[in-house]
Design an enzyme around this catalytic site. Structure first.
Site, short mmCIF file in Angstrom:
data_model
loop_
_atom_site.label_atom_id
_atom_site.label_comp_id
_atom_site.label_asym_id
_atom_site.label_seq_id
_atom_site.Cartn_x
_atom_site.Cartn_y
_atom_site.Cartn_z
N GLY A 445 60.56 28.06 53.67
CA GLY A 445 59.72 28.26 52.60
C GLY A 445 60.15 26.85 50.93
O GLY A 445 61.33 26.49 51.24
N GLY A 447 59.12 27.11 46.69
CA GLY A 447 58.19 27.31 45.32
C GLY A 447 58.42 26.79 44.10
O GLY A 447 59.25 25.53 43.72
N GLY A 448 58.44 27.24 42.77
CA GLY A 448 59.16 27.06 41.40
C GLY A 448 60.68 26.35 41.03
O GLY A 448 60.62 25.58 40.95
N GLY A 450 62.34 25.68 43.60
CA GLY A 450 62.87 25.06 44.78
C GLY A 450 62.38 25.13 46.57
O GLY A 450 61.80 25.92 46.82
N LYS A 466 69.00 28.31 48.78
CA LYS A 466 67.82 28.45 48.20
C LYS A 466 68.35 27.74 47.09
O LYS A 466 69.28 27.11 46.07
CB LYS A 466 67.91 29.49 47.71
CG LYS A 466 66.05 29.07 45.94
CD LYS A 466 66.50 30.11 44.97
CE LYS A 466 65.90 31.54 45.38
NZ LYS A 466 65.55 32.34 45.04
N ASP A 565 58.48 39.52 38.90
CA ASP A 565 57.85 38.73 39.49
C ASP A 565 57.54 39.08 40.95
O ASP A 565 58.39 38.67 42.32
CB ASP A 565 58.21 37.36 39.65
CG ASP A 565 57.37 36.83 40.61
OD1 ASP A 565 56.14 36.23 40.08
OD2 ASP A 565 58.29 35.14 40.91
#
Length: 750
Positions: A445, A447-448, A450, A466, A565
């Protein structure tokens, strides 16, 4: 055979009531009944010879000072339904009554029984059967269930060498406590500066209840013999006006027909002051049949008899009046026990049946010493995390920025190398080898922060990698924040951090690999075969797991954490579909009971609490709001971010509120479940989600309360809101534009 003529034998400390079946011919029975008053306190007796009473249905021999073993011939009484041998001196093993399928109620509490707990009791008897084995000397075996079962009470059922172990199904202690306050039978209430824990579990005839968050519980034994099965009431409520001080503590009380033990766990060893609050709110003080009732019971603290034949009305000087018993107690094994036992004295029939037994309104426990160790521990842990999160952030984003930022000679590893982050250190070469040089086929996946990749180490361990985008300044902050937060936290419902890599410009975090990706992918993913088919028990398990993880962050860890979040893509699922909260890049530490205004609002639109998104007002109740959104997604199987079924609804909450107004919450349930789901649990989850969306953060439940409600241990109070507050789509779009001007969407699959 009439209900009144069914054969039984009942013996207690005050009254002998016998109905003996005498065979006359093949088709009929002659019955002989008698009543005798008998004081059994004087001597010890052997088990009575009743092997010829084959028609026996109820055998009650409680508190009779009976010694010896339980006779094997009990297993031949095939009509036996209820067996009560509690509060005697019975020894040895329990005979095999496994073939007595009518035997649905067994009370053996407070004896000296030994051996292994019978397999037929543990495995072959489900919640339809009531079994109480508390306060015995059984040996340990592997049969005990991992969680407390509704109608199997194993409290203090094991031998003296394991006395500190109340039951295997109770969770271990994480830290010491120094006080406890319980509003018995009632809701959470605040008196002055003291918060009394709510105690609303309905109870049952053989119940071991445990509040995992507050580390207290109760063991209840017995049912009210003179009322029909299923009508037992273990909580009573006052119906008159109370004029005493702190009347809120006496509005409700917990009743027990035989034995009730409250226990507080995880207390620091030392001396404590115990206050027991009583008020007679059942019997009435008037010239009528209702005035003849009396309540008498014994009170034990740490096994010591403190009150014999305690009469609330007499000690308080009347009904609806408070009396507070104050005693000192010493805690040696981190556990305090307070036991109430009804010994048969008082009344069983006035003013109405089922009102006898012990009664307790509230319990207060306070240490007689200050808790310096706890204060120091919290300070040390908090300072350590602050050093990681704040000082390291300052060093990285301050010194290195001034020296040429992310291309300077001094590497991040040189700066971080001297700090003990309690995580492993990986080389970038190891990371590249594990991910096949970040092969796109291993990408999980993005996201913001990385990209996230699957990797396999040389020993075969799967990992999730990640990788920070090299140009992301925000990522530097989130990297350090997450590294500091997650390395100091450990819980079954939080993702586990294996280590880091900080060579050159590379910022990499290495996590445990989660076989089933994220909840978002499993619920409404459209790639790689689409979403998983999550059945209802799995969705229920996921919801409870998320709630437990947030409870740990908010209430159980050494320092309070607000995640900021919580969303479906930040809930990861392992091989067994157990949920784990991830992505702590936006998490904030907060002091106990302290709220604050933040100038940097960050999170994900659709999950953010309105008071935080609009005014920057941040508390742990912002996470509660986000959890409510995820709970609705679990029920509906729909993403709140992509929910636009028609122009009438702007979000899942809007749809839920309209369905509530129409009285049709069932229309929210994911049609993919068909009819294979628990309707009661689904409605409960929806109502809890709506409670979490209360416009006032102060009125949203705590996450520990959410866990209790989800597990059915406390009542869910329905919140009715006006759907129109969410129905103005133009205003919603205006708010969305406002959010976009100062928020950061950190959507990612960790």
């Amino acid at each position: 055979m009439s209900q009144q003529s069914k054969p039984h034998i009942m013996i207690s400390t005050t009254k002998l009531s016998v109905a003996i079946a005498l065979p006359s011919d093949a088709t009929s029975m002659a019955f002989f009944s008698c009543e005798l008053w008998w004081d059994l306190n004087g001597g010890v007796s052997d088990f009575p010879d009743i092997k010829n009473m084959e028609s026996m249905e109820i055998l009650m021999l409680k508190s009779c000072n009976i010694r010896g073993r339980i006779p094997e011939y009990i297993s031949t009484l095939t009509n036996l339904r209820i067996l009560d041998l509690s509060f005697n001196r019975l020894e040895g093993n329990i005979p095999n009554f496994g073939d007595l399928f009518r035997l649905s109620t067994i009370y053996l509490t407070s004896n000296k029984l030994t051996g292994l707990t019978p397999e037929w009791m543990i495995k072959e008897r489900d919640d339809r059967y009531v079994i109480d084995l508390s306060y015995n000397n059984f040996s340990k075996n592997n049969l005990q269930p991992p969680t407390c079962r509704e109608s199997l009470n194993l409290y203090r059922s094991f031998s003296i060498q394991n006395k500190s172990v109340l039951s295997d199904c109770l969770s271990p202690c994480s830290k010491d406590k120094y006080s406890l306050h319980i509003n018995c039978g009632g809701k959470q209430i605040i008196i002055g500066n003291t918060k009394y824990e709510g105690d609303e579990d309905v109870g049952s005839a053989a119940k071991l209840f445990y509040n995992n968050t507050a580390n207290w519980g109760f063991s209840n034994t017995g049912h009210f013999w003179d009322i029909q099965s299923g009508q037992d009431k273990y909580i009573t409520k006052n119906v008159s006006i109370l004029r005493m001080n702190n009347s809120g503590l006496y509005t409700t009380a917990r009743l027990a027909p035989l034995s009730l033990t409250y226990f507080a766990r995880c207390l620091a060893n030392g001396k404590y002051t115990v206050k027991l609050h009583f008020a007679e709110i059942v019997f009435r003080d008037n010239i009528s049949y209702y005035s003849v009732g009396r309540r008498m019971f014994d009170v034990y603290i740490q096994g010591k008899l403190e009150l014999k034949d305690f009469n609330i009305e007499k000690e308080a000087g009347g009904v609806d009046k408070e009396v507070i018993l104050i005693r000192k107690a010493v805690v040696n094994d981190k556990t305090l026990e307070i036991r109430f036992q009804w010994t048969g004295k008082g009344t069983t029939n006035a003013p109405r049946r089922g009102t006898y037994g012990s009664l307790i309104s509230a319990i207060s426990v306070e240490s007689d010493f200050k808790p310096p160790a706890e204060s120091k521990r919290k300070i040390y842990v908090a300072v350590g995390v602050v050093l990681v999160v704040c000082i390291v952030t300052s060093i990285i984003l301050g010194i290195l920025w001034w020296r040429g930022c992310f291309g300077g000679k001094e590497s991040r590893e040189q700066v971080l190398g001297g700090l003990d982050l309690k995580t492993g250190v990986f080389t970038f070469k190891q990371i590249k080898a594990a991910t096949n040089n970040f092969d796109s086929g291993n990408k999980l996946g993005e996201g913001g922060f990385g990209s996230v990749y699957k990797g396999v180490l040389l020993d075969g361990t799967c990992i999730a990698v990640k990788q920070l985008s090299a140009r992301s300044k925000q990522g530097n902050r989130e990297f350090l924040n997450e590294l500091g937060m997650i390395s100091a936290l450990e819980h079954p419902n939080l993702v586990k951090l294996h280590g880091r890599c900080t060579e050159g410009k590379q910022l990499v975090l290495v996590y445990e690999y989660m076989d089933n990706n994220s909840l978002a992918h499993s619920l409404f993913g459209q790639e790689k075969g689409g979403p998983l088919k999550l059945d209802w028990p799995t969705r229920q398990k996921i919801c409870v797991g998320i709630a437990k993880g947030l409870t740990f962050l908010h209430e159980e860890s050494a320092f309070k954490i607000v995640h900021r979040d919580i969303k479906a893509s930040n809930i990861l699922l392992d091989r067994d579909l157990n949920p784990k909260i991830s992505d702590f890049g936006l998490a904030k530490m907060d002091e106990e009971e302290n709220t604050h205004i933040t100038t940097r609002v960050a999170g994900t639109i659709g999950y953010m609490a309105p008071e935080y998104a609009l005014w920057g007002y941040l508390t742990d109740k912002a996470d509660v709001y986000s959890f409510g959104v995820v709970a609705l997604e679990l029920v509906t199987g729909k993403s709140n971010m992509k929910f636009h079924p028609n122009e009438n609804y702007v979000c899942l909450l809007d749809w839920a509120l309209v369905s509530q107004q129409k009285g049709n919450l069932m229309e929210l349930v994911d049609p993919r479940l068909g009819s294979e789901f628990n309707k009661e649990e689904a409605i409960r989850m929806i109502k809890i989600a709506l409670l979490c969306h209360n416009p006032s953060p102060a009125l949203r439940p705590t996450m520990s309360s959410v866990v209790s409600m989800l597990e059915g241990r406390s009542t869910v109070h329905e919140l009715i809101m006006d759907p129109s507050i969410y129905g103005d789509k133009l205003r919603f779009e205006a708010l969305r534009n406002q959010f976009n001007s100062f928020t950061t969407d950190t959507s990612s699959v960790n």
